[in-house]
Design an enzyme around this catalytic site. Structure first.
Site, PDB file in Angstrom:
ATOM      1  CB  SER A 147      16.165 -57.429  -1.067  1.00  0.00           C
ATOM      2  OG  SER A 147      17.273 -57.909  -1.785  1.00  0.00           O
ATOM      3  CG  HIS A 195      15.731 -58.122   3.432  1.00  0.00           C
ATOM      4  ND1 HIS A 195      16.538 -59.240   3.439  1.00  0.00           N
ATOM      5  CD2 HIS A 195      16.100 -57.408   2.344  1.00  0.00           C
ATOM      6  CE1 HIS A 195      17.355 -59.198   2.393  1.00  0.00           C
ATOM      7  NE2 HIS A 195      17.108 -58.086   1.722  1.00  0.00           N
TER       8      HIS A 195
END
Length: 241
Positions: A147, A195
């Protein structure tokens, strides 16, 4: 052997072939998503390996995640490979499928534009920046997944479109980015630091690589992602010290 202008002997056909280096260059040019497919293949292979070693396909917990996932105390003990390997381990098949779908979508947009080497450098910069963010926010959590790198690609795509005067909201990239950020903060168990770190690192690397005035020859065009990677590793070192 049949040729475009009649028949030719085998030796003549062989003599007319371009050198091996040129054939490799042409093959490479005919594979616009080569790096994207290689990254996807590695991620799938790691999940298959995890399943063969007893990991559950829905949660991904198991030996591979424990041995390769990002965990601050283990990194502090010298297991620095985890800042890279964690980006290829996933918490189950759903986690993998979601990340690989976004990677394939962004790869189709970015890799043909950047080329294989620059795209790989961008992906690596986002992955290392994501690892740095994860260690800064929660170094004692076991973090896995691509991610961080994918958020880096999202940020780079948004920056690249803005460089070219394209509205990111009309392109759809803006909405995808916002939706993923909402999920980042709303869904428990997601690495917020990973993230956000990937987002920042990928945005900075993409700003350099995709700028209209950026040089298009190595190594000058790789200084942006290289700088992001080096700073990310320094941040990792500080976070686990």
């Amino acid at each position: 052997m049949q040729a475009a202008v009649g028949s030719q002997c085998v030796d003549c056909v062989r003599a007319a072939r371009p050198p091996a280096v040129e054939r490799a260059r042409r093959w490479n040019a005919s594979q616009p998503l080569l790096v994207t497919y290689v990254i996807i293949a590695i991620n799938v292979a790691v999940l298959v390996l995890a399943a063969l070693q007893g990991a559950k396909l829905l949660d991904g917990e198991g030996t591979v995640a424990n041995n390769l996932g990002l965990f601050g105390p283990f990194v502090a003990d010298g297991e620095w490979y985890r800042v890279v390997t964690a980006g290829f381990v996933h918490a189950g098949i759903i986690h993998l499928a979601m990340n690989m779908w976004v990677l394939w979508t962004l790869g189709r947009l970015l890799e043909p534009t950047l080329g294989h080497l620059r795209f790989a450098a961008l992906y690596g910069a986002g992955m290392l920046a994501g690892a740095a963010g994860a260690l800064v926010v929660d170094p004692n959590a076991l973090t896995v997944g691509a991610s961080g790198a994918i958020f880096g690609l999202l940020a780079a795509a948004a920056v690249g479109l803005r460089h070219r005067g394209v509205d990111i909201w009309r392109s759809g990239i803006g909405q995808v980015l916002v939706i993923n950020l909402v999920f980042t903060f709303a869904v428990p168990g997601i690495s917020i630091g990973g993230h956000i770190g990937g987002l920042i690192g990928g945005g900075l690397a993409g700003w350099v690589l995709l700028h209209p005035l950026a040089p298009r020859r190595a190594p000058m065009d790789l200084l942006g992602p290289l700088a992001v990677a080096l700073v990310s590793l320094m941040v990792c070192a500080v976070a686990v010290s």
